[in-house]
Design a protein around this motif. Structure first.
Motif, short mmCIF file in Angstrom:
data_model
loop_
_atom_site.label_atom_id
_atom_site.label_comp_id
_atom_site.label_asym_id
_atom_site.label_seq_id
_atom_site.Cartn_x
_atom_site.Cartn_y
_atom_site.Cartn_z
N CYS A 81 0.82 -1.21 0.00
CA CYS A 81 0.00 0.00 0.00
C CYS A 81 0.85 1.26 0.00
CB CYS A 81 -0.95 0.00 1.19
SG CYS A 81 -2.31 -1.16 0.96
N VAL A 82 2.06 1.12 -0.46
CA VAL A 82 2.96 2.27 -0.56
C VAL A 82 3.40 2.40 -2.01
CG1 VAL A 82 5.30 3.03 -0.02
CG2 VAL A 82 3.82 2.20 1.81
N ARG A 83 3.28 3.60 -2.54
CA ARG A 83 3.84 3.86 -3.88
C ARG A 83 4.98 4.85 -3.74
NH1 ARG A 83 -1.10 4.12 -8.25
NH2 ARG A 83 -2.41 2.54 -7.28
N PRO A 84 6.20 4.34 -3.77
CA PRO A 84 7.35 5.22 -3.54
C PRO A 84 7.53 6.22 -4.68
CG PRO A 84 7.99 2.88 -3.57
CD PRO A 84 6.59 2.97 -4.08
N LEU A 85 7.79 7.45 -4.32
CA LEU A 85 8.08 8.47 -5.33
C LEU A 85 9.58 8.58 -5.57
CD1 LEU A 85 5.47 11.20 -4.30
CD2 LEU A 85 5.37 9.63 -6.23
N VAL A 86 10.36 8.19 -4.58
CA VAL A 86 11.81 8.11 -4.75
C VAL A 86 12.28 6.83 -4.05
CG1 VAL A 86 12.01 10.64 -4.65
CG2 VAL A 86 12.56 9.29 -2.65
N PRO A 87 13.41 6.28 -4.50
CA PRO A 87 13.94 5.10 -3.81
C PRO A 87 14.35 5.46 -2.39
CG PRO A 87 15.03 5.45 -5.94
CD PRO A 87 14.24 6.68 -5.65
N TYR A 88 14.13 4.54 -1.52
CA TYR A 88 14.50 4.72 -0.11
C TYR A 88 15.90 4.14 0.10
CZ TYR A 88 14.60 3.15 4.80
OH TYR A 88 14.95 2.87 6.09
N HIS A 89 16.68 4.82 0.89
CA HIS A 89 18.07 4.46 1.08
C HIS A 89 18.31 4.22 2.57
CE1 HIS A 89 22.50 6.12 0.78
NE2 HIS A 89 22.45 4.90 1.24
N LEU A 326 9.80 9.71 0.42
CA LEU A 326 8.61 10.36 -0.12
C LEU A 326 7.78 9.30 -0.81
CD1 LEU A 326 7.23 13.18 -0.52
CD2 LEU A 326 8.40 13.31 -2.72
N PHE A 327 6.58 9.07 -0.30
CA PHE A 327 5.74 8.07 -0.93
C PHE A 327 4.26 8.38 -0.78
CE2 PHE A 327 6.81 6.19 3.30
CZ PHE A 327 5.54 6.05 3.84
N ILE A 328 3.50 7.75 -1.65
CA ILE A 328 2.05 7.88 -1.59
C ILE A 328 1.49 6.67 -0.84
CG2 ILE A 328 -0.05 7.83 -2.99
CD1 ILE A 328 1.47 9.30 -5.17
N LEU A 329 0.58 6.94 0.06
CA LEU A 329 -0.11 5.83 0.73
C LEU A 329 -1.30 5.44 -0.14
CD1 LEU A 329 -0.24 7.10 4.42
CD2 LEU A 329 0.95 5.07 3.59
N ASP A 330 -1.42 4.20 -0.43
CA ASP A 330 -2.54 3.75 -1.26
C ASP A 330 -3.65 3.22 -0.35
OD1 ASP A 330 -4.30 2.67 -3.02
OD2 ASP A 330 -2.81 1.58 -4.21
N ALA A 331 -4.74 3.99 -0.30
CA ALA A 331 -5.85 3.62 0.58
C ALA A 331 -6.92 2.86 -0.17
CB ALA A 331 -6.44 4.88 1.23
N GLU A 333 -9.53 0.10 -1.23
CA GLU A 333 -10.39 -0.68 -0.37
C GLU A 333 -9.82 -2.09 -0.22
OE1 GLU A 333 -14.39 0.46 -1.20
OE2 GLU A 333 -15.20 -1.16 0.02
N GLY A 334 -9.81 -2.56 1.01
CA GLY A 334 -9.28 -3.90 1.25
C GLY A 334 -7.81 -3.89 1.63
N GLY A 335 -7.10 -2.83 1.26
CA GLY A 335 -5.68 -2.75 1.60
C GLY A 335 -5.48 -2.40 3.07
N VAL A 336 -4.25 -2.53 3.52
CA VAL A 336 -3.97 -2.35 4.94
C VAL A 336 -4.16 -0.90 5.38
CG1 VAL A 336 -1.45 -2.08 4.60
CG2 VAL A 336 -2.33 -2.93 6.77
N VAL A 337 -3.86 0.06 4.51
CA VAL A 337 -4.04 1.47 4.88
C VAL A 337 -5.53 1.75 5.09
CG1 VAL A 337 -3.88 3.83 4.00
CG2 VAL A 337 -1.93 2.29 3.80
N TYR A 338 -6.32 1.29 4.15
CA TYR A 338 -7.77 1.49 4.26
C TYR A 338 -8.33 0.79 5.48
CZ TYR A 338 -12.72 1.35 3.08
OH TYR A 338 -14.09 1.48 3.11
N ARG A 339 -7.92 -0.43 5.68
CA ARG A 339 -8.48 -1.22 6.78
C ARG A 339 -8.08 -0.69 8.15
NH1 ARG A 339 -6.15 -5.76 4.51
NH2 ARG A 339 -5.02 -6.01 6.45
N GLU A 340 -6.81 -0.30 8.26
CA GLU A 340 -6.29 -0.02 9.59
C GLU A 340 -6.03 1.46 9.90
OE1 GLU A 340 -2.97 -2.58 10.52
OE2 GLU A 340 -3.94 -4.32 9.59
N LEU A 341 -5.72 2.23 8.86
CA LEU A 341 -5.24 3.58 9.13
C LEU A 341 -6.33 4.65 8.99
CD1 LEU A 341 -2.47 4.22 10.11
CD2 LEU A 341 -1.71 4.50 7.76
N ILE A 342 -7.35 4.34 8.24
CA ILE A 342 -8.39 5.34 8.01
C ILE A 342 -9.58 5.04 8.92
CG2 ILE A 342 -10.03 6.24 6.31
CD1 ILE A 342 -7.91 5.91 4.24
N PRO A 343 -9.94 6.02 9.77
CA PRO A 343 -11.09 5.78 10.63
C PRO A 343 -12.34 5.67 9.77
CG PRO A 343 -10.32 8.06 10.83
CD PRO A 343 -9.36 7.35 9.94
N GLU A 344 -13.27 4.88 10.22
CA GLU A 344 -14.41 4.57 9.37
C GLU A 344 -15.16 5.83 8.93
OE1 GLU A 344 -17.27 1.92 10.99
OE2 GLU A 344 -18.03 1.41 9.02
#
Ligand SMILES: *[C@@H]1O[C@H](CO)[C@@H](O)[C@H](O)[C@H]1NC(C)=O
Ligand SMILES: *[C@@H]1O[C@H](CO)[C@@H](O)[C@H](O)[C@H]1NC(C)=O
Ligand SMILES: *[C@@H]1O[C@H](CO)[C@@H](O)[C@H](O)[C@H]1NC(C)=O
Length: 381
Positions: A81-89, A326-331, A333-344
Protein backbone atom coordinates in the motif's frame (compact mmCIF):
# COMPACT_ATOMS: atom_id res chain seq x y z
CA UNK A 1 1.29 4.39 23.36
CA UNK A 2 -2.36 5.39 23.23
CA UNK A 3 -2.76 7.30 26.47
CA UNK A 4 0.02 9.79 26.74
CA UNK A 5 0.37 10.93 23.22
CA UNK A 6 -2.07 13.81 23.42
CA UNK A 7 -0.80 15.29 26.65
CA UNK A 8 2.94 15.56 26.34
CA UNK A 9 3.09 18.91 24.62
CA UNK A 10 0.43 21.53 24.21
CA UNK A 11 -3.02 20.57 23.08
CA UNK A 12 -2.85 19.20 19.62
CA UNK A 13 -5.91 20.28 17.72
CA UNK A 14 -7.81 17.40 16.23
CA UNK A 15 -7.85 18.57 12.67
CA UNK A 16 -8.40 15.89 10.19
CA UNK A 17 -9.29 17.22 6.83
CA UNK A 18 -8.70 20.92 6.50
CA UNK A 19 -7.61 23.36 9.14
CA UNK A 20 -10.25 26.03 8.85
CA UNK A 21 -13.63 25.70 7.31
CA UNK A 22 -16.24 28.36 7.24
CA UNK A 23 -19.49 26.57 7.39
CA UNK A 24 -22.61 27.69 5.71
CA UNK A 25 -26.06 26.76 6.95
CA UNK A 26 -26.76 23.04 7.16
CA UNK A 27 -23.22 22.12 6.47
CA UNK A 28 -21.31 19.45 8.20
CA UNK A 29 -17.65 19.98 8.77
CA UNK A 30 -15.71 17.62 6.50
CA UNK A 31 -14.32 15.69 9.41
CA UNK A 32 -17.77 14.47 10.27
CA UNK A 33 -18.76 13.98 6.67
CA UNK A 34 -20.63 10.76 6.37
CA UNK A 35 -22.62 9.13 3.73
CA UNK A 36 -25.15 6.58 4.82
CA UNK A 37 -23.75 4.78 7.84
CA UNK A 38 -22.11 1.77 6.33
CA UNK A 39 -19.99 -0.99 7.66
CA UNK A 40 -17.10 -1.68 5.37
CA UNK A 41 -16.07 -4.80 7.18
CA UNK A 42 -13.63 -3.12 9.49
CA UNK A 43 -13.40 -3.25 13.21
CA UNK A 44 -15.12 -0.32 14.83
CA UNK A 45 -12.72 -0.18 17.73
CA UNK A 46 -9.82 0.21 15.42
CA UNK A 47 -7.84 3.11 16.86
CA UNK A 48 -5.26 0.80 18.40
CA UNK A 49 -4.89 -0.93 15.09
CA UNK A 50 -4.31 2.45 13.46
CA UNK A 51 -1.61 3.41 15.95
CA UNK A 52 0.12 0.09 15.48
CA UNK A 53 -0.11 0.25 11.71
CA UNK A 54 1.28 3.80 11.65
CA UNK A 55 4.14 2.82 13.90
CA UNK A 56 4.98 -0.20 11.78
CA UNK A 57 4.88 1.89 8.64
CA UNK A 58 7.37 4.29 10.20
CA UNK A 59 9.56 1.39 11.30
CA UNK A 60 9.72 0.11 7.75
CA UNK A 61 11.55 3.30 6.72
CA UNK A 62 13.65 3.83 9.83
CA UNK A 63 16.75 1.82 9.16
CA UNK A 64 17.45 -1.92 9.23
CA UNK A 65 17.18 -2.42 12.98
CA UNK A 66 13.66 -1.09 13.30
CA UNK A 67 12.55 -2.63 10.02
CA UNK A 68 13.71 -6.00 11.33
CA UNK A 69 11.06 -5.79 14.05
CA UNK A 70 8.45 -6.49 11.38
CA UNK A 71 7.71 -9.91 10.03
CA UNK A 72 8.40 -10.39 6.35
CA UNK A 73 4.70 -10.86 5.67
CA UNK A 74 3.72 -7.72 7.52
CA UNK A 75 6.39 -5.67 5.79
CA UNK A 76 5.12 -6.94 2.43
CA UNK A 77 1.56 -6.10 3.36
CA UNK A 78 2.53 -2.54 4.28
CA UNK A 79 4.64 -2.14 1.15
CA UNK A 80 1.72 -3.25 -0.97
CA UNK A 81 0.00 0.00 0.00
CA UNK A 82 2.96 2.27 -0.56
CA UNK A 83 3.84 3.86 -3.88
CA UNK A 84 7.35 5.22 -3.54
CA UNK A 85 8.08 8.47 -5.33
CA UNK A 86 11.81 8.11 -4.75
CA UNK A 87 13.94 5.10 -3.81
CA UNK A 88 14.50 4.72 -0.11
CA UNK A 89 18.07 4.46 1.08
CA UNK A 90 18.63 2.52 4.27
CA UNK A 91 21.93 2.63 6.06
CA UNK A 92 23.42 -0.24 7.96
CA UNK A 93 24.77 0.53 11.40
CA UNK A 94 28.41 1.56 11.12
CA UNK A 95 30.11 -1.73 11.90
CA UNK A 96 33.11 -0.81 9.83
CA UNK A 97 33.13 0.12 6.20
CA UNK A 98 29.94 0.19 4.26
CA UNK A 99 30.03 -2.52 1.65
CA UNK A 100 29.01 -2.43 -1.96
CA UNK A 101 25.89 -4.51 -1.41
CA UNK A 102 23.75 -1.57 -0.49
CA UNK A 103 20.02 -1.23 -0.64
CA UNK A 104 18.18 -0.30 -3.82
CA UNK A 105 18.26 3.26 -4.83
CA UNK A 106 21.54 4.13 -3.23
CA UNK A 107 23.46 6.82 -5.01
CA UNK A 108 26.14 4.95 -6.99
CA UNK A 109 29.54 5.41 -5.47
CA UNK A 110 30.88 7.07 -8.61
CA UNK A 111 28.54 9.95 -7.97
CA UNK A 112 29.17 10.06 -4.26
CA UNK A 113 31.65 12.75 -3.58
CA UNK A 114 34.19 11.82 -0.97
CA UNK A 115 34.58 15.08 0.85
CA UNK A 116 32.58 16.16 3.88
CA UNK A 117 31.11 12.75 4.42
CA UNK A 118 29.86 11.64 7.75
CA UNK A 119 30.73 8.14 8.84
CA UNK A 120 27.70 6.71 7.17
CA UNK A 121 28.89 8.12 3.87
CA UNK A 122 26.00 10.50 3.49
CA UNK A 123 26.43 13.71 1.68
CA UNK A 124 23.81 16.42 1.66
CA UNK A 125 22.66 18.08 -1.53
CA UNK A 126 23.90 21.61 -2.03
CA UNK A 127 21.76 24.72 -1.96
CA UNK A 128 22.74 25.33 -5.59
CA UNK A 129 21.32 21.95 -6.53
CA UNK A 130 18.09 22.81 -4.74
CA UNK A 131 17.82 26.15 -6.51
CA UNK A 132 18.59 24.60 -9.91
CA UNK A 133 15.98 21.92 -9.47
CA UNK A 134 13.37 24.39 -8.21
CA UNK A 135 13.96 26.61 -11.24
CA UNK A 136 13.41 23.62 -13.50
CA UNK A 137 10.36 22.35 -11.69
CA UNK A 138 8.73 25.75 -11.55
CA UNK A 139 9.34 26.53 -15.19
CA UNK A 140 7.36 23.42 -16.05
CA UNK A 141 10.05 22.27 -18.42
CA UNK A 142 10.64 18.75 -19.63
CA UNK A 143 11.59 16.34 -16.88
CA UNK A 144 14.42 14.23 -18.20
CA UNK A 145 16.27 11.47 -16.37
CA UNK A 146 18.85 13.89 -15.13
CA UNK A 147 16.25 16.14 -13.54
CA UNK A 148 14.49 13.17 -12.00
CA UNK A 149 17.72 11.89 -10.53
CA UNK A 150 18.42 15.28 -8.97
CA UNK A 151 14.94 15.44 -7.51
CA UNK A 152 15.37 11.99 -5.99
CA UNK A 153 18.68 12.91 -4.46
CA UNK A 154 17.27 16.08 -2.94
CA UNK A 155 14.55 14.04 -1.28
CA UNK A 156 17.01 11.43 -0.02
CA UNK A 157 19.69 13.81 1.20
CA UNK A 158 18.43 17.39 1.49
CA UNK A 159 20.69 20.41 1.95
CA UNK A 160 22.41 20.73 5.30
CA UNK A 161 19.93 23.35 6.54
CA UNK A 162 17.12 20.81 6.28
CA UNK A 163 19.26 18.07 7.78
CA UNK A 164 19.98 20.34 10.75
CA UNK A 165 16.29 20.90 11.30
CA UNK A 166 15.68 17.16 11.08
CA UNK A 167 18.38 16.45 13.63
CA UNK A 168 17.24 19.26 15.90
CA UNK A 169 13.73 17.81 16.00
CA UNK A 170 15.12 14.52 17.28
CA UNK A 171 17.43 16.20 19.78
CA UNK A 172 14.42 18.08 21.18
CA UNK A 173 12.58 14.81 21.65
CA UNK A 174 10.08 15.73 18.95
CA UNK A 175 8.89 18.83 20.78
CA UNK A 176 7.20 21.02 18.13
CA UNK A 177 9.00 24.06 19.53
CA UNK A 178 12.22 22.67 18.06
CA UNK A 179 10.76 23.56 14.67
CA UNK A 180 8.51 26.46 15.60
CA UNK A 181 11.39 28.40 17.13
CA UNK A 182 13.08 28.33 13.73
CA UNK A 183 10.26 30.36 12.20
CA UNK A 184 10.62 34.06 11.66
CA UNK A 185 8.08 36.07 13.72
CA UNK A 186 6.96 37.93 10.60
CA UNK A 187 3.33 37.27 9.80
CA UNK A 188 2.49 37.16 6.12
CA UNK A 189 -1.17 37.75 5.27
CA UNK A 190 -2.67 34.88 3.31
CA UNK A 191 -3.65 36.20 -0.13
CA UNK A 192 -6.68 35.46 -2.21
CA UNK A 193 -6.26 32.18 -4.02
CA UNK A 194 -8.10 31.70 -7.27
CA UNK A 195 -11.07 33.75 -6.12
CA UNK A 196 -11.24 32.12 -2.71
CA UNK A 197 -12.12 35.35 -0.89
CA UNK A 198 -15.15 36.01 -3.05
CA UNK A 199 -16.26 32.46 -2.28
CA UNK A 200 -15.78 33.08 1.47
CA UNK A 201 -13.30 30.23 1.41
CA UNK A 202 -10.44 30.29 3.90
CA UNK A 203 -7.87 27.66 3.16
CA UNK A 204 -5.53 28.09 6.08
CA UNK A 205 -5.87 27.80 9.84
CA UNK A 206 -5.07 31.49 10.32
CA UNK A 207 -5.28 34.44 7.96
CA UNK A 208 -1.53 34.82 8.13
CA UNK A 209 1.34 32.41 7.87
CA UNK A 210 4.97 32.37 8.94
CA UNK A 211 8.10 31.16 7.20
CA UNK A 212 11.40 29.73 8.26
CA UNK A 213 14.07 32.22 9.16
CA UNK A 214 16.41 30.23 6.96
CA UNK A 215 15.03 30.64 3.47
CA UNK A 216 16.65 27.41 2.27
CA UNK A 217 14.05 25.50 4.30
CA UNK A 218 11.27 27.50 2.64
CA UNK A 219 12.80 26.64 -0.73
CA UNK A 220 12.81 23.02 0.29
CA UNK A 221 9.09 23.17 1.06
CA UNK A 222 8.52 24.64 -2.41
CA UNK A 223 10.63 21.79 -3.74
CA UNK A 224 8.62 19.10 -1.96
CA UNK A 225 5.33 20.29 -3.42
CA UNK A 226 6.67 20.47 -6.94
CA UNK A 227 8.52 17.18 -6.56
CA UNK A 228 5.26 15.47 -5.61
CA UNK A 229 3.52 17.00 -8.59
CA UNK A 230 6.35 15.94 -10.90
CA UNK A 231 6.89 12.42 -9.59
CA UNK A 232 3.33 11.29 -8.91
CA UNK A 233 2.41 10.59 -12.56
CA UNK A 234 5.16 7.95 -12.60
CA UNK A 235 3.11 5.97 -10.09
CA UNK A 236 -0.25 6.60 -11.72
CA UNK A 237 -1.42 9.73 -9.92
CA UNK A 238 -1.85 13.20 -11.34
CA UNK A 239 -1.87 15.90 -8.73
CA UNK A 240 -2.29 19.62 -9.27
CA UNK A 241 -0.99 22.38 -7.06
CA UNK A 242 -4.16 24.38 -6.66
CA UNK A 243 -6.59 25.18 -3.89
CA UNK A 244 -8.88 22.26 -4.61
CA UNK A 245 -6.19 19.64 -4.88
CA UNK A 246 -2.77 19.91 -3.22
CA UNK A 247 -1.98 23.02 -1.18
CA UNK A 248 -1.38 21.81 2.35
CA UNK A 249 0.42 19.33 4.49
CA UNK A 250 0.67 18.71 8.22
CA UNK A 251 4.14 18.74 9.66
CA UNK A 252 4.69 16.38 12.57
CA UNK A 253 7.34 14.67 14.66
CA UNK A 254 6.92 10.92 14.89
CA UNK A 255 6.02 9.27 18.18
CA UNK A 256 8.65 6.57 17.93
CA UNK A 257 11.81 8.29 16.72
CA UNK A 258 10.90 12.01 16.87
CA UNK A 259 11.55 12.19 13.19
CA UNK A 260 10.34 15.18 11.21
CA UNK A 261 7.71 14.51 8.58
CA UNK A 262 4.90 16.04 6.57
CA UNK A 263 1.64 14.36 5.66
CA UNK A 264 0.31 16.02 2.51
CA UNK A 265 -3.37 15.88 1.68
CA UNK A 266 -4.14 16.20 -2.00
CA UNK A 267 -7.65 16.02 -3.53
CA UNK A 268 -8.84 18.25 -0.70
CA UNK A 269 -12.07 19.45 -2.27
CA UNK A 270 -13.62 17.03 -4.72
CA UNK A 271 -16.57 18.34 -6.66
CA UNK A 272 -19.97 18.01 -5.01
CA UNK A 273 -22.13 15.57 -6.89
CA UNK A 274 -25.58 14.37 -5.90
CA UNK A 275 -24.81 10.81 -6.87
CA UNK A 276 -21.09 10.31 -6.70
CA UNK A 277 -20.03 12.64 -3.90
CA UNK A 278 -22.98 14.08 -1.99
CA UNK A 279 -20.78 15.58 0.70
CA UNK A 280 -20.80 19.28 1.35
CA UNK A 281 -17.31 20.39 2.31
CA UNK A 282 -18.13 24.05 2.69
CA UNK A 283 -17.34 27.20 0.77
CA UNK A 284 -13.93 26.08 -0.45
CA UNK A 285 -15.50 23.24 -2.39
CA UNK A 286 -17.49 25.62 -4.59
CA UNK A 287 -16.09 25.73 -8.08
CA UNK A 288 -14.17 22.49 -7.71
CA UNK A 289 -13.77 20.46 -10.87
CA UNK A 290 -11.97 17.61 -9.16
CA UNK A 291 -13.94 14.45 -9.83
CA UNK A 292 -14.45 12.12 -6.92
CA UNK A 293 -12.95 8.96 -8.32
CA UNK A 294 -10.56 6.10 -7.70
CA UNK A 295 -7.65 8.52 -7.41
CA UNK A 296 -8.95 9.55 -3.96
CA UNK A 297 -7.21 6.39 -2.77
CA UNK A 298 -3.91 8.15 -3.35
CA UNK A 299 -4.53 11.47 -1.68
CA UNK A 300 -2.30 10.94 1.35
CA UNK A 301 1.36 11.58 0.63
CA UNK A 302 4.13 11.24 3.19
CA UNK A 303 7.50 12.88 3.42
CA UNK A 304 9.91 11.84 6.15
CA UNK A 305 13.15 13.70 6.72
CA UNK A 306 16.34 11.65 6.89
CA UNK A 307 16.56 9.89 10.23
CA UNK A 308 19.48 10.92 12.41
CA UNK A 309 21.22 8.24 14.43
CA UNK A 310 20.39 9.20 17.99
CA UNK A 311 20.00 7.49 21.31
CA UNK A 312 16.69 7.45 23.13
CA UNK A 313 17.95 10.42 25.12
CA UNK A 314 18.37 12.46 21.94
CA UNK A 315 22.15 12.30 21.79
CA UNK A 316 22.95 12.14 18.10
CA UNK A 317 26.04 11.16 16.21
CA UNK A 318 26.86 12.52 12.77
CA UNK A 319 25.38 9.40 11.26
CA UNK A 320 22.05 8.78 9.61
CA UNK A 321 19.96 5.64 9.75
CA UNK A 322 17.73 6.29 6.78
CA UNK A 323 17.43 8.67 3.88
CA UNK A 324 14.56 11.02 3.33
CA UNK A 325 11.44 9.24 2.12
CA UNK A 326 8.61 10.36 -0.12
CA UNK A 327 5.74 8.07 -0.93
CA UNK A 328 2.05 7.88 -1.59
CA UNK A 329 -0.11 5.83 0.73
CA UNK A 330 -2.54 3.75 -1.26
CA UNK A 331 -5.85 3.62 0.58
CA UNK A 332 -7.46 1.18 -1.83
CA UNK A 333 -10.39 -0.68 -0.37
CA UNK A 334 -9.28 -3.90 1.25
CA UNK A 335 -5.68 -2.75 1.60
CA UNK A 336 -3.97 -2.35 4.94
CA UNK A 337 -4.04 1.47 4.88
CA UNK A 338 -7.77 1.49 4.26
CA UNK A 339 -8.48 -1.22 6.78
CA UNK A 340 -6.29 -0.02 9.59
CA UNK A 341 -5.24 3.58 9.13
CA UNK A 342 -8.39 5.34 8.01
CA UNK A 343 -11.09 5.78 10.63
CA UNK A 344 -14.41 4.57 9.37
CA UNK A 345 -16.02 8.01 9.43
CA UNK A 346 -13.39 9.19 6.98
CA UNK A 347 -13.64 6.22 4.64
CA UNK A 348 -15.32 8.25 1.92
CA UNK A 349 -12.71 10.97 1.85
CA UNK A 350 -9.84 8.54 2.49
CA UNK A 351 -8.17 10.83 4.98
CA UNK A 352 -5.26 9.58 7.02
CA UNK A 353 -4.53 11.84 9.99
CA UNK A 354 -1.04 13.05 10.85
CA UNK A 355 -1.95 12.28 14.45
CA UNK A 356 -1.49 8.62 13.67
CA UNK A 357 2.18 9.25 13.00
CA UNK A 358 3.19 11.94 15.41
CA UNK A 359 2.66 15.26 17.14
CA UNK A 360 1.38 18.05 14.94
CA UNK A 361 4.00 20.76 14.55
CA UNK A 362 2.29 23.11 12.09
CA UNK A 363 0.38 23.19 8.85
CA UNK A 364 2.57 23.86 5.87
CA UNK A 365 0.59 25.50 3.09
CA UNK A 366 1.81 26.15 -0.43
CA UNK A 367 -0.42 28.52 -2.37
CA UNK A 368 0.77 28.11 -5.91
CA UNK A 369 0.14 31.66 -7.08
CA UNK A 370 2.00 33.63 -9.66
CA UNK A 371 4.05 35.45 -7.05
CA UNK A 372 7.80 35.51 -6.73
CA UNK A 373 10.01 34.48 -5.19
CA UNK A 374 8.27 31.09 -4.92
CA UNK A 375 9.18 30.95 -1.22
CA UNK A 376 6.59 33.68 -0.68
CA UNK A 377 3.92 31.10 -1.53
CA UNK A 378 4.70 29.24 1.68
CA UNK A 379 2.43 29.88 4.67
CA UNK A 380 3.11 28.02 7.88
CA UNK A 381 0.24 28.13 10.33
C1 LIG B 1 -12.18 -5.97 16.98
O1 LIG B 1 -11.10 -5.58 17.81
C2 LIG B 1 -11.18 -6.10 19.10
C3 LIG B 1 -10.07 -5.50 19.94
O2 LIG B 1 -8.87 -5.40 19.20
C4 LIG B 1 -11.10 -7.63 19.03
O3 LIG B 1 -11.19 -8.19 20.31
C5 LIG B 1 -12.22 -8.15 18.17
O4 LIG B 1 -12.10 -9.53 17.99
C6 LIG B 1 -12.21 -7.47 16.80
N1 LIG B 1 -13.35 -7.86 16.02
C7 LIG B 1 -13.29 -8.17 14.75
C8 LIG B 1 -14.59 -8.49 14.08
O5 LIG B 1 -12.25 -8.22 14.13
C1 LIG C 1 -15.14 35.34 -8.22
O1 LIG C 1 -16.31 35.04 -7.51
C2 LIG C 1 -17.32 36.03 -7.62
C3 LIG C 1 -18.45 35.68 -6.68
O2 LIG C 1 -18.85 34.36 -6.83
C4 LIG C 1 -17.76 36.12 -9.07
O3 LIG C 1 -18.73 37.11 -9.22
C5 LIG C 1 -16.55 36.42 -9.95
O4 LIG C 1 -16.92 36.39 -11.29
C6 LIG C 1 -15.44 35.42 -9.70
N1 LIG C 1 -14.26 35.80 -10.42
C7 LIG C 1 -13.53 34.91 -11.06
C8 LIG C 1 -12.31 35.44 -11.72
O5 LIG C 1 -13.83 33.72 -11.10
C1 LIG D 1 -2.18 11.94 -16.08
O1 LIG D 1 -2.15 12.98 -17.05
C2 LIG D 1 -1.60 12.58 -18.28
C3 LIG D 1 -1.48 13.81 -19.16
O2 LIG D 1 -2.66 14.54 -19.16
C4 LIG D 1 -2.46 11.49 -18.89
O3 LIG D 1 -1.91 11.05 -20.11
C5 LIG D 1 -2.52 10.31 -17.92
O4 LIG D 1 -3.37 9.33 -18.40
C6 LIG D 1 -3.00 10.77 -16.54
N1 LIG D 1 -2.88 9.68 -15.61
C7 LIG D 1 -3.84 9.31 -14.80
C8 LIG D 1 -3.57 8.16 -13.89
O5 LIG D 1 -4.91 9.90 -14.75
Amino acid sequence: MGGWRTSVFTLVPKLLLVPMIVLGPNQLPPTSAKLQPSFHGKNLSSSDAAATCAEELMALYSGPVRAASLSEARADELRSCVRPLVPYHEISPPLGCRGEGEADGVVPSSRRRRLQMSRSGVQSSSVDELMDVNARLLSGGVVDDDAQEKVERLVQWPPSQVLSLARRTVVFGGDPSAVLSELSPIKHPVPDVQNSTAEKCYLTKYDYGKRFEDNVINSYIVFLYHAISMLSPFVGFNVSLNRFDLFHGHMFSTYDTNRLGILFHSREYPQYDEKIFPINLGYCQKGSKIPYDKSMDLRNILWLAPLAACTDKGVCSDDWLASGVLFILDAKEGGVVYRELIPEYLDDVRTVSEEEFGYLVADVNYLNLDITPPESRVFIC
